[in-house]
Design an enzyme around this catalytic site. Sequence first.
Site, short mmCIF file in Angstrom:
data_model
loop_
_atom_site.label_atom_id
_atom_site.label_comp_id
_atom_site.label_asym_id
_atom_site.label_seq_id
_atom_site.Cartn_x
_atom_site.Cartn_y
_atom_site.Cartn_z
N LYS A 111 -42.83 3.73 1.32
CA LYS A 111 -42.54 3.38 2.56
C LYS A 111 -43.92 2.59 2.87
O LYS A 111 -43.53 1.13 3.16
CB LYS A 111 -42.23 4.24 3.72
CG LYS A 111 -41.14 5.04 3.64
CD LYS A 111 -40.86 5.90 4.89
CE LYS A 111 -42.06 7.03 5.08
NZ LYS A 111 -42.15 8.01 3.95
N ARG B 21 -38.89 9.77 13.70
CA ARG B 21 -38.48 10.74 12.47
C ARG B 21 -37.60 11.78 12.98
O ARG B 21 -37.27 12.80 12.25
CB ARG B 21 -40.02 11.53 12.31
CG ARG B 21 -40.53 10.69 11.14
CD ARG B 21 -42.09 11.71 10.91
NE ARG B 21 -42.41 11.72 9.54
CZ ARG B 21 -43.10 10.97 9.04
NH1 ARG B 21 -43.64 9.91 9.62
NH2 ARG B 21 -43.72 11.09 7.85
N ARG C 251 -51.21 9.89 -6.10
CA ARG C 251 -51.62 9.10 -5.06
C ARG C 251 -53.21 9.10 -4.78
O ARG C 251 -53.71 10.29 -4.58
CB ARG C 251 -50.99 9.33 -3.68
CG ARG C 251 -51.30 8.33 -2.52
CD ARG C 251 -50.56 8.29 -1.58
NE ARG C 251 -49.90 9.61 -0.93
CZ ARG C 251 -49.07 9.60 -0.12
NH1 ARG C 251 -48.64 8.36 0.40
NH2 ARG C 251 -48.56 10.69 0.29
N ARG D 130 -54.90 12.49 -0.21
CA ARG D 130 -54.70 13.07 1.05
C ARG D 130 -54.72 14.44 1.38
O ARG D 130 -54.24 15.13 0.30
CB ARG D 130 -53.43 12.34 1.76
CG ARG D 130 -53.72 10.92 2.56
CD ARG D 130 -52.42 10.13 2.60
NE ARG D 130 -51.34 10.95 3.05
CZ ARG D 130 -50.34 10.57 3.41
NH1 ARG D 130 -50.05 9.11 3.19
NH2 ARG D 130 -49.17 11.16 4.12
N ARG E 173 -43.40 19.02 4.04
CA ARG E 173 -42.93 17.53 4.46
C ARG E 173 -41.36 17.27 3.98
O ARG E 173 -40.97 16.53 4.74
CB ARG E 173 -44.02 16.65 3.91
CG ARG E 173 -45.31 16.76 4.80
CD ARG E 173 -46.37 16.05 3.86
NE ARG E 173 -46.24 14.68 3.79
CZ ARG E 173 -47.05 13.96 2.90
NH1 ARG E 173 -47.94 14.64 2.06
NH2 ARG E 173 -46.72 12.76 2.76
P1 AP5 Z 1 -46.39 5.45 -0.42
O1 AP5 Z 1 -46.01 3.97 -0.29
O2 AP5 Z 1 -47.88 5.85 -0.19
O3 AP5 Z 1 -45.48 6.28 0.06
P2 AP5 Z 1 -44.87 6.57 1.76
O4 AP5 Z 1 -43.44 6.69 1.69
O5 AP5 Z 1 -45.81 5.73 2.71
O6 AP5 Z 1 -45.37 7.91 1.77
P3 AP5 Z 1 -46.28 8.93 2.84
O7 AP5 Z 1 -46.73 10.15 2.08
O8 AP5 Z 1 -47.37 8.15 3.65
O9 AP5 Z 1 -44.93 9.16 3.88
P4 AP5 Z 1 -44.97 10.21 4.93
O10 AP5 Z 1 -43.85 9.82 5.74
O11 AP5 Z 1 -44.96 11.77 4.45
O12 AP5 Z 1 -46.17 10.45 5.70
P5 AP5 Z 1 -46.82 9.54 6.90
O13 AP5 Z 1 -48.09 9.01 6.80
O14 AP5 Z 1 -45.80 8.55 7.85
O15 AP5 Z 1 -46.24 5.96 -2.09
C1 AP5 Z 1 -46.60 6.86 -2.49
C2 AP5 Z 1 -47.33 6.70 -3.99
O16 AP5 Z 1 -46.23 6.43 -4.75
C3 AP5 Z 1 -48.45 5.90 -3.92
O17 AP5 Z 1 -49.47 6.43 -4.60
C4 AP5 Z 1 -47.92 4.57 -4.40
O18 AP5 Z 1 -48.82 4.00 -5.16
C5 AP5 Z 1 -46.88 4.93 -5.36
N1 AP5 Z 1 -45.50 4.13 -5.31
C6 AP5 Z 1 -44.90 3.76 -4.29
N2 AP5 Z 1 -43.77 2.99 -4.92
C7 AP5 Z 1 -43.83 3.11 -6.09
C8 AP5 Z 1 -43.03 2.60 -7.29
N3 AP5 Z 1 -41.82 1.92 -6.92
N4 AP5 Z 1 -43.17 3.27 -8.60
C9 AP5 Z 1 -44.10 3.93 -8.66
N5 AP5 Z 1 -45.24 4.57 -7.63
C10 AP5 Z 1 -44.84 4.00 -6.65
O19 AP5 Z 1 -46.94 10.88 7.80
C11 AP5 Z 1 -47.80 11.80 7.63
C12 AP5 Z 1 -47.94 12.73 8.74
O20 AP5 Z 1 -48.05 12.25 10.00
C13 AP5 Z 1 -46.52 13.60 8.94
O21 AP5 Z 1 -46.36 14.57 7.96
C14 AP5 Z 1 -46.63 14.07 10.39
O22 AP5 Z 1 -47.50 15.37 10.49
C15 AP5 Z 1 -47.48 12.89 11.26
N6 AP5 Z 1 -46.36 11.93 11.66
C16 AP5 Z 1 -46.40 10.70 11.34
N7 AP5 Z 1 -45.33 10.08 11.99
C17 AP5 Z 1 -44.75 10.84 13.00
C18 AP5 Z 1 -43.88 11.06 13.84
N8 AP5 Z 1 -43.04 9.94 14.11
N9 AP5 Z 1 -43.50 12.33 14.53
C19 AP5 Z 1 -44.32 13.28 14.00
N10 AP5 Z 1 -45.30 13.43 13.47
C20 AP5 Z 1 -45.53 12.08 12.72
#
Ligand code: AP5
Length: 211
Positions: free
Chosen positions: A13, A88, A123, A156, A167
């Site tokens: 994402k 979410r 990552r 991370r 997660r």
């Molecule tokens: P990347 O693009 O970093 O993936 P992502 O989908 O953004 O992953 P996240 O882990 O950041 O998502 P998340 O939803 O768990 O975390 P968030 O930060 O929102 O890609 C991942 C890896 O793959 C990278 O190394 C990249 O280079 C590689 N990659 C990407 N595309 C690729 C491809 N096509 N081919 C090969 N490699 C590829 O949330 C974190 C925490 O915050 C949550 O757990 C929660 O505690 C809190 N939080 C955030 N929002 C809320 C909410 N709305 N409500 C409650 N808690 C919340």
Amino acid sequence: MRLLIVGAPGAGKGTQSKLISEKLNIPHISTGDILRNEISSNSELGKKVKHFVDNGLLVPDDLIADVLLNEIKKEKYRNGYILDGFPRNINQVKIMEEKGILIDKVIFIDTSEEEIMKRITGRRVCQNCGQVYNIYYNPPKTENKCDKCSNNLVQREDDKEEVVRNRLKTFREATIPVIDYYSKKGILFRINGDKNFDDIKNEIFEVLGVK
Ligand code: AP5
């Protein structure tokens, strides 16, 4: 354009949101990035949310809603945004709708759990500028150093295998219903997230009608 990008943790994402943001010049809002910044600066909000984020649990809805509402009211989002990480769960959808935060299209990056585990374990993130790498798929030019600012890359806290399992469980239980909701509304577009960076980007641009 007001876009929502959804998908499991590690689905890609953030990566795709940044590419769309650069191409269309629309600002990207990542609730995860905001929370991690608060945690690393040890702010009051950071102290409150650290336990949830580190353990792969959702931050309470009222707290995260305040975070989003404070951000999205800024002038720079007046003409559109790419929302990544909110809503979410169904309650967050309700909050968003009550507050008049609109979404035109939802992009669901649908990535298999096998691929996700590989992406997340590989990552690495620059501790200074936040640039994201993957040691398997897009490694930095110099091991463990950011190409952009030469600072160290780190893993991370919530990318440990056990936390990733939590997660993924949270995603299945709380966020899949959000995806179903937007699918029924007819504004959701599913993209195969197992493909490479460029193929996914091109599919998204096609959905958005961008050349
Ligand atoms: P990347 O693009 O970093 O993936 P992502 O989908 O953004 O992953 P996240 O882990 O950041 O998502 P998340 O939803 O768990 O975390 P968030 O930060 O929102 O890609 C991942 C890896 O793959 C990278 O190394 C990249 O280079 C590689 N990659 C990407 N595309 C690729 C491809 N096509 N081919 C090969 N490699 C590829 O949330 C974190 C925490 O915050 C949550 O757990 C929660 O505690 C809190 N939080 C955030 N929002 C809320 C909410 N709305 N409500 C409650 N808690 C919340």
